[in-house]
Design an enzyme around this catalytic site. Sequence first.
Site: not given
Ligand code: BV8
Length: 259
Positions: A129, A225
């Site tokens: 990313h 979790e």
């Molecule tokens: C794309 C930008 C296609 C940088 C980010 C199916 C297939 C393909 C795409 C899609 C699909 N369905 C939907 C889509 C579209 C979309 C998507 O996934 N939407 C979601 C919301 C449904 N995906 C996209 O748009 C992607 N692009 O597929 O392009 C394409 C095809 C042809 C031509 C062009 C394009 C692009 C996705 C990237 C988006 N950019 N960030 C920034 O600002 O950082 S995503 C963003 O979410 C971050 O990068 C982040 O890393 C990412 C995932 O989040 P997590 O890292 O999981 O963080 P989160 O807070 O959610 O979870 C944290 C976890 O840690 C929790 O579980 C928590 O319990 C745990 N935790 C907390 N503390 C601790 C811990 N664990 C251990 N120890 C601790 N102490």
Amino acid sequence: MIYCITIGGSGMLASAMVRRTAPSIVILTGAGISKESGLETFRDPDGIWSRVRIEDVATPEAFARDPALVHDFYNARRRALLSPAVRPNAAHRALARLEAAWPGEVLVVTQNIDDLHERAGTRNLIHMHGEILKARCLACGAVSPWRTDMSLASVCPECDALGRLRVHVVWFGEMPLEMERIFAALETCGLFVSIGTSGNVYPAAGFVEEARRGGRAHTVELNLEPSQGHSLFAERHYGPASRVVPAFVERILRQGWQA
Ligand code: BV8
């Protein structure tokens, strides 16, 4: 098949007991691995998306509509990352140790845009990313290191274009980076480990299924979790990454895994 190696006290490989060359390992990390270093996650109750909307700051349309707002959003996160208090934690360091000690390939694929894996010593790393400490020029396409605030007054270090820089991150609706290399690694790995990610964002959330499709990967989730895709993993351990990841790495180096 059981993969087992023994590592001598010197950290060198003392005797290989693997039945074939050591299998490769692919590790996916998300914002959770950096939480204990002081960086915010996205979807925890106090996470980034609880305060700002994806549509306002993390899409190409948002940047076209209000570039100053998007610059401010990433400027604040870049300043937070560059704070002296933010350093790699024991989980980042454990992954660097695994890469150094494991006789096969270890590839870290991170969704994170921070530089904590590099600072912990990980070398074989893909920022799928992008990276907040880099700028991308919309005029010449150059990607350059960038550690200060970015604005419409910023100048490209390569072509001197004014106001044509964006942060080098992948927004929603944009293609993540190095996908071919990632899928090739998932297809052939013997171990796939997902750490600190909620499994909400694709294509990263689908990697566990890609690894299973190759037929030989043992799949492990290490998280605070259960994630959205927790049931897809053959093995799961929950707790803070700084505790769970080092324990898992030491076990793998000591006794391998049961695939
Ligand atoms: C794309 C930008 C296609 C940088 C980010 C199916 C297939 C393909 C795409 C899609 C699909 N369905 C939907 C889509 C579209 C979309 C998507 O996934 N939407 C979601 C919301 C449904 N995906 C996209 O748009 C992607 N692009 O597929 O392009 C394409 C095809 C042809 C031509 C062009 C394009 C692009 C996705 C990237 C988006 N950019 N960030 C920034 O600002 O950082 S995503 C963003 O979410 C971050 O990068 C982040 O890393 C990412 C995932 O989040 P997590 O890292 O999981 O963080 P989160 O807070 O959610 O979870 C944290 C976890 O840690 C929790 O579980 C928590 O319990 C745990 N935790 C907390 N503390 C601790 C811990 N664990 C251990 N120890 C601790 N102490």
